[in-house]
Design an enzyme around this catalytic site. Structure first.
Site, PDB file in Angstrom:
ATOM      1  N   TYR A  68       0.830  -1.215   0.000  1.00 31.50           N
ATOM      2  CA  TYR A  68       0.000   0.000   0.000  1.00 31.50           C
ATOM      3  C   TYR A  68       0.858   1.257   0.000  1.00 31.50           C
ATOM      4  O   TYR A  68       0.460   2.278  -0.565  1.00 31.50           O
ATOM      5  CB  TYR A  68      -0.988  -0.007   1.169  1.00 31.50           C
ATOM      6  CG  TYR A  68      -2.158  -0.919   0.871  1.00 31.50           C
ATOM      7  CD1 TYR A  68      -3.236  -0.453   0.117  1.00 31.50           C
ATOM      8  CD2 TYR A  68      -2.166  -2.240   1.288  1.00 31.50           C
ATOM      9  CE1 TYR A  68      -4.292  -1.294  -0.205  1.00 31.50           C
ATOM     10  CE2 TYR A  68      -3.214  -3.087   0.970  1.00 31.50           C
ATOM     11  CZ  TYR A  68      -4.279  -2.610   0.226  1.00 31.50           C
ATOM     12  OH  TYR A  68      -5.313  -3.433  -0.109  1.00 31.50           O
ATOM     13  N   GLN A 109     -15.560   6.424  -5.264  1.00 32.55           N
ATOM     14  CA  GLN A 109     -15.176   5.045  -4.932  1.00 32.55           C
ATOM     15  C   GLN A 109     -13.654   4.906  -4.994  1.00 32.55           C
ATOM     16  O   GLN A 109     -13.121   3.831  -4.718  1.00 32.55           O
ATOM     17  CB  GLN A 109     -15.815   4.075  -5.928  1.00 32.55           C
ATOM     18  CG  GLN A 109     -17.331   4.150  -5.939  1.00 32.55           C
ATOM     19  CD  GLN A 109     -17.929   3.440  -7.148  1.00 32.55           C
ATOM     20  OE1 GLN A 109     -18.099   2.226  -7.144  1.00 32.55           O
ATOM     21  NE2 GLN A 109     -18.219   4.185  -8.187  1.00 32.55           N
ATOM     22  N   HIS A 127     -14.857   3.897  -0.279  1.00 30.26           N
ATOM     23  CA  HIS A 127     -14.023   2.709  -0.104  1.00 30.26           C
ATOM     24  C   HIS A 127     -12.727   3.026   0.644  1.00 30.26           C
ATOM     25  O   HIS A 127     -11.732   2.324   0.509  1.00 30.26           O
ATOM     26  CB  HIS A 127     -13.726   2.057  -1.468  1.00 30.26           C
ATOM     27  CG  HIS A 127     -14.956   1.553  -2.164  1.00 30.26           C
ATOM     28  ND1 HIS A 127     -15.058   1.426  -3.526  1.00 30.26           N
ATOM     29  CD2 HIS A 127     -16.159   1.167  -1.663  1.00 30.26           C
ATOM     30  CE1 HIS A 127     -16.271   0.969  -3.825  1.00 30.26           C
ATOM     31  NE2 HIS A 127     -16.954   0.812  -2.725  1.00 30.26           N
ATOM     32  N   CYS A 135      -5.426   2.987  13.244  1.00 28.71           N
ATOM     33  CA  CYS A 135      -4.878   1.979  14.151  1.00 28.71           C
ATOM     34  C   CYS A 135      -5.735   0.724  14.123  1.00 28.71           C
ATOM     35  O   CYS A 135      -6.956   0.781  14.194  1.00 28.71           O
ATOM     36  CB  CYS A 135      -4.821   2.555  15.570  1.00 28.71           C
ATOM     37  SG  CYS A 135      -4.248   1.344  16.775  1.00 28.71           S
TER      38      CYS A 135
HETATM   39 ZN   LIG Z   1      -4.162   2.910  18.591  1.00 30.25          ZN
END
Ligand SMILES: [Zn+2]
Length: 259
Positions: A68, A109, A127, A135
């Protein structure tokens, strides 16, 4: 004149609240899809289960985080196209012409940040976003490690949460996960209260996102599509204008200024 773009321009002149609903075709002319097509790219090695499911994350979060970060770096290396720019200028153009406030909200999207970088003030990401890590443990928004992401890495430790020291995860929706409920509810409210909806660069096959144009149609709103080829949603459209985002939207903006 009775061309699709003239019918669309006439409807936008009447509208005070406009929703622009965008998909992958919106960013294609910025080069993001091209990146996907390169045979040696990270995309070519994409494995859905490894990279886009909670199970893949549990198996190897370093591999997922690196992938990513590579995508985020690729988006940062691209620029918003003329279509993104035209959407960002739409409200101001109509306001100057008519002397009243016009609201334009983008519901996308896409997980890139090209609408924001083009200057759109209101963008809802159905999305998630490559630019909003959170987190895994406490779900609070997190921050990226400083520096440019390195697309050549195949494994990279995710940063830790500044609140609880849990791992940060990518802020995108994975397979098997629900769409962010707040974002979807906001988008539904915008559809309920808009006068016109413009659907740009989406195939209309991803659910429940595709419900939004259908619900706009069912509520009697003006719904128009800008897609090179008609989408699955074409039968719900008052207007289908076969053109691309980067070509059609600047033309539309010109037309609004002159019509
Ligand atoms: Zn955290």
């Amino acid at each position: 004149m009775n061309t699709p773009q003239h019918t669309l321009a006439a409807a936008l002149h009447q509208a005070r609240r406009i929703v622009v609903f965008t998909g992958a075709g919106m960013s294609a002319e910025s080069g993001i899809a091209t990146f996907r097509d390169k045979p040696d790219s990270l995309w070519a090695q994409f494995n859905t289960r490894q990279m886009a499911t909670p199970q893949g994350w549990r198996e190897n979060k370093q591999r997922v985080w690196a992938w990513y970060e590579g995508r985020r770096g690729a988006v940062m290396a691209t620029q918003p196209n003329a279509g993104h720019a035209a959407i960002a200028q739409l409200a101001g153009t109509l306001q100057r012409l008519h002397g009243h406030e016009v609201q334009v909200d983008v519901v996308t999207q896409n997980v890139d940040n090209l609408h924001e970088r083009a200057g759109s003030a209101s963008v809802i990401h159905l999305h998630g976003s490559l630019f909003a890590p959170r987190c895994m443990a406490c779900h609070r928004p997190g921050e990226f490690a400083p520096g440019e992401p390195d697309a050549s890495l195949t494994e990279l430790d995710p940063p830790r949460c500044q609140h609880c020291l849990g791992y940060l995860r990518p802020g995108v929706v994975w397979f098997g996960e629900d769409m962010p409920q707040d974002a979807f509810r906001q988008a539904e409210d915008l559809v309920d209260t808009c006068d016109a909806m413009l659907v740009v660069g989406t195939s209309g096959v991803v659910w429940p996102a595709a419900e939004l144009p259908i619900s706009a149609h069912n509520l009697g709103k003006f719904v128009a599509e800008i897609n090179p080829t008609p989408s699955e949603l074409a039968k719900y459209m008052r207007v289908q204008w076969p053109t691309s985002a980067a070509q059609g939207l600047p033309q539309l903006l010109n037309l609004l200024g002159t019509a």
